[in-house]
Scaffold this active site. Structure first.
Site, PDB file in Angstrom:
ATOM      1  N   LEU A  44       0.844  -1.197   0.000  1.00 30.86           N
ATOM      2  CA  LEU A  44       0.000   0.000   0.000  1.00 30.86           C
ATOM      3  C   LEU A  44       0.887   1.258   0.000  1.00 30.86           C
ATOM      4  CD1 LEU A  44      -2.638  -1.182   2.620  1.00 30.86           C
ATOM      5  CD2 LEU A  44      -3.134  -0.564   0.229  1.00 30.86           C
ATOM      6  N   GLY A 120      -8.404  -2.384 -10.393  1.00 35.15           N
ATOM      7  CA  GLY A 120      -9.838  -2.057 -10.358  1.00 35.15           C
ATOM      8  C   GLY A 120     -10.280  -1.421 -11.658  1.00 35.15           C
ATOM      9  N   ILE A 190      11.625  17.115  -8.877  1.00 34.90           N
ATOM     10  CA  ILE A 190      12.313  15.819  -8.882  1.00 34.90           C
ATOM     11  C   ILE A 190      13.765  15.995  -9.343  1.00 34.90           C
ATOM     12  CG2 ILE A 190      12.410  13.546 -10.017  1.00 34.90           C
ATOM     13  CD1 ILE A 190       9.392  13.474  -9.973  1.00 34.90           C
ATOM     14  N   ARG A 279       4.585  14.973 -14.370  1.00 36.14           N
ATOM     15  CA  ARG A 279       3.837  13.722 -14.246  1.00 36.14           C
ATOM     16  C   ARG A 279       2.459  13.891 -14.875  1.00 36.14           C
ATOM     17  NH1 ARG A 279       5.823   9.890 -10.904  1.00 36.14           N
ATOM     18  NH2 ARG A 279       3.769   9.147 -10.261  1.00 36.14           N
ATOM     19  N   ASP A 318      -3.722  13.087  -7.447  1.00 37.27           N
ATOM     20  CA  ASP A 318      -2.998  13.448  -8.674  1.00 37.27           C
ATOM     21  C   ASP A 318      -3.831  13.272  -9.934  1.00 37.27           C
ATOM     22  OD1 ASP A 318      -0.769  13.892  -7.106  1.00 37.27           O
ATOM     23  OD2 ASP A 318       0.537  12.494  -8.173  1.00 37.27           O
ATOM     24  N   HIS A 450      13.402  31.324  21.463  1.00 39.51           N
ATOM     25  CA  HIS A 450      14.768  31.730  21.141  1.00 39.51           C
ATOM     26  C   HIS A 450      15.747  30.731  21.737  1.00 39.51           C
ATOM     27  CE1 HIS A 450      18.236  34.293  20.456  1.00 39.51           C
ATOM     28  NE2 HIS A 450      18.620  34.024  21.701  1.00 39.51           N
TER      29      HIS A 450
HETATM   30  P1  FAD Z   1      -0.552   7.672  -6.029  1.00 40.51           P
HETATM   31  O1  FAD Z   1       0.305   7.854  -4.852  1.00 40.51           O
HETATM   32  O2  FAD Z   1       0.089   7.664  -7.376  1.00 40.51           O
HETATM   33  O3  FAD Z   1      -1.331   6.305  -5.794  1.00 40.51           O
HETATM   34  C1  FAD Z   1      -2.161   5.741  -6.756  1.00 40.51           C
HETATM   35  C2  FAD Z   1      -2.295   4.263  -6.477  1.00 40.51           C
HETATM   36  O4  FAD Z   1      -3.332   3.754  -7.291  1.00 40.51           O
HETATM   37  C3  FAD Z   1      -1.057   3.447  -6.830  1.00 40.51           C
HETATM   38  O5  FAD Z   1      -0.787   2.523  -5.817  1.00 40.51           O
HETATM   39  C4  FAD Z   1      -1.463   2.729  -8.124  1.00 40.51           C
HETATM   40  O6  FAD Z   1      -0.823   1.495  -8.315  1.00 40.51           O
HETATM   41  C5  FAD Z   1      -2.948   2.519  -7.865  1.00 40.51           C
HETATM   42  N1  FAD Z   1      -3.736   2.303  -9.063  1.00 40.51           N
HETATM   43  C6  FAD Z   1      -3.732   3.009 -10.213  1.00 40.51           C
HETATM   44  N2  FAD Z   1      -4.648   2.527 -11.060  1.00 40.51           N
HETATM   45  C7  FAD Z   1      -5.250   1.481 -10.413  1.00 40.51           C
HETATM   46  C8  FAD Z   1      -6.282   0.581 -10.749  1.00 40.51           C
HETATM   47  N3  FAD Z   1      -6.921   0.658 -11.929  1.00 40.51           N
HETATM   48  N4  FAD Z   1      -6.629  -0.364  -9.855  1.00 40.51           N
HETATM   49  C9  FAD Z   1      -6.020  -0.457  -8.654  1.00 40.51           C
HETATM   50  N5  FAD Z   1      -5.043   0.385  -8.288  1.00 40.51           N
HETATM   51  C10 FAD Z   1      -4.666   1.343  -9.145  1.00 40.51           C
HETATM   52  N6  FAD Z   1       4.597  14.841  -2.920  1.00 40.51           N
HETATM   53  C11 FAD Z   1       4.731  15.517  -1.769  1.00 40.51           C
HETATM   54  O7  FAD Z   1       3.745  16.071  -1.274  1.00 40.51           O
HETATM   55  N7  FAD Z   1       5.936  15.589  -1.114  1.00 40.51           N
HETATM   56  C12 FAD Z   1       7.047  15.003  -1.603  1.00 40.51           C
HETATM   57  O8  FAD Z   1       8.108  15.086  -1.000  1.00 40.51           O
HETATM   58  C13 FAD Z   1       6.942  14.288  -2.828  1.00 40.51           C
HETATM   59  N8  FAD Z   1       8.016  13.674  -3.335  1.00 40.51           N
HETATM   60  C14 FAD Z   1       7.878  12.960  -4.507  1.00 40.51           C
HETATM   61  C15 FAD Z   1       9.018  12.362  -5.034  1.00 40.51           C
HETATM   62  C16 FAD Z   1       8.947  11.653  -6.216  1.00 40.51           C
HETATM   63  C17 FAD Z   1      10.177  10.989  -6.770  1.00 40.51           C
HETATM   64  C18 FAD Z   1       7.679  11.521  -6.863  1.00 40.51           C
HETATM   65  C19 FAD Z   1       7.563  10.710  -8.130  1.00 40.51           C
HETATM   66  C20 FAD Z   1       6.549  12.109  -6.351  1.00 40.51           C
HETATM   67  C21 FAD Z   1       6.647  12.857  -5.169  1.00 40.51           C
HETATM   68  N9  FAD Z   1       5.537  13.504  -4.614  1.00 40.51           N
HETATM   69  C22 FAD Z   1       5.677  14.222  -3.463  1.00 40.51           C
HETATM   70  C23 FAD Z   1       4.220  13.445  -5.256  1.00 40.51           C
HETATM   71  C24 FAD Z   1       3.340  12.400  -4.538  1.00 40.51           C
HETATM   72  O9  FAD Z   1       3.979  11.156  -4.573  1.00 40.51           O
HETATM   73  C25 FAD Z   1       1.971  12.330  -5.206  1.00 40.51           C
HETATM   74  O10 FAD Z   1       1.408  13.620  -5.274  1.00 40.51           O
HETATM   75  C26 FAD Z   1       1.041  11.421  -4.423  1.00 40.51           C
HETATM   76  O11 FAD Z   1       1.570  10.124  -4.325  1.00 40.51           O
HETATM   77  C27 FAD Z   1      -0.341  11.371  -5.091  1.00 40.51           C
HETATM   78  O12 FAD Z   1      -1.162  10.527  -4.377  1.00 40.51           O
HETATM   79  P2  FAD Z   1      -2.373   9.755  -5.068  1.00 40.51           P
HETATM   80  O13 FAD Z   1      -3.020   8.967  -3.994  1.00 40.51           O
HETATM   81  O14 FAD Z   1      -3.187  10.692  -5.849  1.00 40.51           O
HETATM   82  O15 FAD Z   1      -1.698   8.758  -6.128  1.00 40.51           O
HETATM   83  P1  NAI Z   2       7.939  19.522 -12.429  1.00 40.36           P
HETATM   84  O1  NAI Z   2       6.704  19.939 -13.097  1.00 40.36           O
HETATM   85  O2  NAI Z   2       8.205  19.937 -11.040  1.00 40.36           O
HETATM   86  O3  NAI Z   2       9.197  20.005 -13.275  1.00 40.36           O
HETATM   87  C1  NAI Z   2       9.400  19.616 -14.600  1.00 40.36           C
HETATM   88  C2  NAI Z   2      10.429  20.546 -15.219  1.00 40.36           C
HETATM   89  O4  NAI Z   2      10.762  20.044 -16.494  1.00 40.36           O
HETATM   90  C3  NAI Z   2       9.910  21.962 -15.414  1.00 40.36           C
HETATM   91  O5  NAI Z   2      10.860  22.879 -14.946  1.00 40.36           O
HETATM   92  C4  NAI Z   2       9.708  22.051 -16.926  1.00 40.36           C
HETATM   93  O6  NAI Z   2       9.861  23.357 -17.416  1.00 40.36           O
HETATM   94  C5  NAI Z   2      10.805  21.125 -17.417  1.00 40.36           C
HETATM   95  N1  NAI Z   2      10.597  20.580 -18.748  1.00 40.36           N
HETATM   96  C6  NAI Z   2       9.423  20.166 -19.293  1.00 40.36           C
HETATM   97  N2  NAI Z   2       9.654  19.702 -20.546  1.00 40.36           N
HETATM   98  C7  NAI Z   2      10.983  19.813 -20.769  1.00 40.36           C
HETATM   99  C8  NAI Z   2      11.842  19.496 -21.858  1.00 40.36           C
HETATM  100  N3  NAI Z   2      11.360  18.968 -22.955  1.00 40.36           N
HETATM  101  N4  NAI Z   2      13.164  19.730 -21.745  1.00 40.36           N
HETATM  102  C9  NAI Z   2      13.668  20.278 -20.602  1.00 40.36           C
HETATM  103  N5  NAI Z   2      12.898  20.598 -19.534  1.00 40.36           N
HETATM  104  C10 NAI Z   2      11.592  20.364 -19.620  1.00 40.36           C
HETATM  105  O7  NAI Z   2       7.977  17.929 -12.604  1.00 40.36           O
HETATM  106  P2  NAI Z   2       8.856  16.816 -11.904  1.00 40.36           P
HETATM  107  O8  NAI Z   2      10.111  17.358 -11.361  1.00 40.36           O
HETATM  108  O9  NAI Z   2       8.900  15.707 -12.886  1.00 40.36           O
HETATM  109  O10 NAI Z   2       7.940  16.391 -10.696  1.00 40.36           O
HETATM  110  C11 NAI Z   2       6.600  15.992 -10.915  1.00 40.36           C
HETATM  111  C12 NAI Z   2       5.750  16.360  -9.762  1.00 40.36           C
HETATM  112  O11 NAI Z   2       5.967  15.476  -8.674  1.00 40.36           O
HETATM  113  C13 NAI Z   2       6.031  17.741  -9.172  1.00 40.36           C
HETATM  114  O12 NAI Z   2       5.445  18.771  -9.926  1.00 40.36           O
HETATM  115  C14 NAI Z   2       5.415  17.613  -7.842  1.00 40.36           C
HETATM  116  O13 NAI Z   2       4.033  17.803  -7.961  1.00 40.36           O
HETATM  117  C15 NAI Z   2       5.713  16.162  -7.475  1.00 40.36           C
HETATM  118  N6  NAI Z   2       6.886  16.110  -6.591  1.00 40.36           N
HETATM  119  C16 NAI Z   2       6.848  16.778  -5.405  1.00 40.36           C
HETATM  120  C17 NAI Z   2       7.936  16.790  -4.576  1.00 40.36           C
HETATM  121  C18 NAI Z   2       7.871  17.575  -3.313  1.00 40.36           C
HETATM  122  O14 NAI Z   2       6.786  17.969  -2.928  1.00 40.36           O
HETATM  123  N7  NAI Z   2       8.987  17.818  -2.636  1.00 40.36           N
HETATM  124  C19 NAI Z   2       9.151  16.046  -4.895  1.00 40.36           C
HETATM  125  C20 NAI Z   2       9.096  15.413  -6.179  1.00 40.36           C
HETATM  126  C21 NAI Z   2       7.982  15.430  -6.966  1.00 40.36           C
END
Ligand code: FAD
Ligand code: NAI
Length: 471
Positions: A44, A120, A190, A279, A318, A450
């Site tokens: 999960l 699902g 990212i 994404r 998302d 402080h």
């Molecule tokens: P998800 O977490 O994507 O969960 C969706 C789930 O649904 C998955 O388990 C998937 O397998 C399942 N699913 C999909 N389709 C089906 C189906 N048909 N049947 C059954 N199951 C299904 N956000 C932050 O706030 N802070 C961070 O520091 C942060 N860091 C990140 C770092 C990275 C590298 C990445 C990639 C993302 C990061 N994010 C961060 C973004 C965050 O992970 C997402 O915004 C969050 O997980 C979204 O939650 P969600 O429940 O909408 O979807």
């Molecule tokens: P992002 O949207 O943050 O950044 C993507 C970057 O790629 C942008 O600066 C964009 O201008 C650039 N870009 C797009 N097309 C391009 C191209 N063809 N060539 C060069 N640059 C290009 O997306 P990212 O970093 O992939 O993360 C996805 C999402 O995941 C974030 O927007 C965020 O919502 C979530 N996330 C959140 C984190 C946190 O909260 N700390 C950590 C990691 C991810």
């Protein structure tokens, strides 16, 4: 599974889905959460726990300490020569992730949530068909269906992710070695977080960004300050550049980069390439057509207060519009379930904080100066540098500042932008203040402990009325 008729069936077990399931259980609804797992696993927690927030933060923490031990400890009078054990670093990450996903499993049991493993698919009004790993299908009936299927990495034409040499964020969380060179496409969250991890561990990191700035969406002054700091740390930026193609070999990647404004293409070589250009919502095989839901042009499911266009079908996280953040998904989960249960659900979309876990960290909530200017809203700003904060100074970690933006007439806090160590832990104070529609003076006249970095929050608020005392 004893029963297949539910008040609510949630599809997806990430922060949106699992929080919705827990809240539904708390409110006495009969609930199932269908999840097919992420990255071949069955745990999960969705993207966030398995391949997102948590593993990335585990590597950010460990790599930060590694670099600190190598570069900063000597100045504190601690002599050490750290040696990297990448296998152990990955192992501790995996153990923490497992502990967290098991935690969600425990919370499901505690709140009587049925965890249904499998994919699902909505099969008409009130029906969800689940296909397990063994290919067996079961049909669940539900008064309400909540879609929480999350997102997946966006693809870039000409760049094929093989998770060997050309990786997305999932591959970049588990590289088998420290690359000598890593090229990152996209200076978003990212790219900067995972780029920082591998740079700290020894890689030469080059970030190629399409726009003429990094982290679009963040306050421009903060973005510039972060870029300056990351450059000083050794990260190289190529802004206003686009990657037009990449080819992987057994030992590396060769890619072509062109200036966005036109001009000669260049070929770059690196050990690994990380593609992270955003994404996209994930709705593959979800059966939306069976209830007449058509996603928008970018694939998002549109909602009005988490209701989709189909009666009894809701969507959160998302897969819907808005920031792709775990805490936004969680917030929507609570509001959606409370609405389904007949309560009043609410999300303050203007008070969803953002954090970038680099060094220094970036955190903000509310409007940026650019947004306020575009709206023509009169505002006042107060700013306080960490160089004037005693705790930051004493810890030799005085980079960055706090900036508070408040309405020129009413003094209501409209936005707060911070860059500096630990700002991720401090932005919550302003979220609370903004939820209570506080004036900057409310923060300026609140006693802060402080010596803490949080005093900078107060000093910046004082600055709105021009009476910052310590700078
Ligand atoms: P998800 O977490 O994507 O969960 C969706 C789930 O649904 C998955 O388990 C998937 O397998 C399942 N699913 C999909 N389709 C089906 C189906 N048909 N049947 C059954 N199951 C299904 N956000 C932050 O706030 N802070 C961070 O520091 C942060 N860091 C990140 C770092 C990275 C590298 C990445 C990639 C993302 C990061 N994010 C961060 C973004 C965050 O992970 C997402 O915004 C969050 O997980 C979204 O939650 P969600 O429940 O909408 O979807
Ligand atoms: P992002 O949207 O943050 O950044 C993507 C970057 O790629 C942008 O600066 C964009 O201008 C650039 N870009 C797009 N097309 C391009 C191209 N063809 N060539 C060069 N640059 C290009 O997306 P990212 O970093 O992939 O993360 C996805 C999402 O995941 C974030 O927007 C965020 O919502 C979530 N996330 C959140 C984190 C946190 O909260 N700390 C950590 C990691 C991810």
């Amino acid at each position: 599974m004893a029963e297949t008729t539910y008040d609510v069936v949630i599809i997806g077990g990430g922060p949106g889905g699992y929080n919705a399931a827990i809240r539904a259980g708390q409110l006495g609804l009969k609930v199932a959460c269908v999840d097919k797992g992420v990255n071949g696993g069955q745990a999960l927690g969705g993207t966030c726990l398995n391949v997102g927030c948590m593993p990335s933060k585990a590597l950010l923490h460990a790599s930060e300490l590694f670099e600190m031990a190598a570069k900063d400890f000597a100045g504190l009078g601690i002599q050490v020569t750290p040696k990297l054990d990448l296998v152990q670093m990955m192992q501790q990450k995996a153990e923490s992730v497992t502990a967290l996903t098991k935690g969600v499993e425990f919370l499901f049991k505690k709140n009587k949530v049925d965890w249904v493993k499998g994919a699902g698919k909505i099969a008409g009004t009130g029906k969800v068909e689940v296909t397990g790993a063994d290919g067996q299908a079961t049909t669940l009936s539900a008064k309400a269906i909540v879609i929480a299927t999350g997102s997946e990495p966006s693809m870039l034409p000409g760049v094929t992710v093989d998770q060997k040499r050309i990786v997305d964020s999932t591959g970049a969380l588990s590289l088998p070695e420290v690359p000598k060179s890593l090229i990152v496409i996209g200076a978003g969250i990212i790219g900067l977080e995972l780029g920082s991890v591998w740079r700290r561990l020894g890689a030469k990191v080059t970030v190629v960004e399409f726009l003429d700035r990094i982290i679009p969406g963040a306050d421009a002054e903060v973005a510039k300050t972060l870029q300056r700091s990351l450059t000083k740390q050794g990260m190289e930026f190529r802004l206003s550049s686009k990657v037009t193609g990449a080819k992987a070999s057994k030992t590396g990647v060769s890619l072509t980069v062109e200036p966005v404004a036109g001009g000669a293409a260049e070929t770059l070589q690196a050990d690994y390439l990380l593609a992270c250009v955003g994404r996209r919502p994930y709705t593959e095989g979800l059966g939306l057509e069976s209830v007449g839901i058509a996603p928008d042009k970018r694939g998002f499911i549109e909602t009005d207060h988490w209701r989709t266009s189909a009666e009894g079908v809701w969507a959160i996280g998302d897969v819907t519009l808005g920031p792709m953040l775990a805490h936004k998904a969680e917030e929507e989960a609570i509001a959606c379930i409370e609405t389904i249960a007949g309560h009043a659900g609410h999300v303050s979309y203007g008070v969803i904080p953002s954090v970038i876990y680099t060094w220094p960290e970036v955190a903000w909530v509310g409007k940026t100066e650019e947004e306020l200017k575009a709206e023509g809203r009169a505002y006042k700003a107060g700013k306080f540098p960490f160089t004037a904060n005693s705790r930051a100074k004493i810890n030799h970690e005085a980079e960055g500042f706090v900036k508070v933006l408040a309405d020129a007439a009413t003094d209501e806090v409209l936005g707060v932008h911070m860059i500096g160590p630990s700002v991720s832990e401090m932005v919550g104070e302003y979220c609370v203040a903004m939820e209570f529609r506080a004036a900057s003076e409310d923060v300026a006249r609140t006693c802060h402990p402080h010596p803490t970095r949080s005093e900078a929050l107060r000093q910046a608020a004082m600055g709105v009325e021009g009476w910052t005392m310590q700078a």
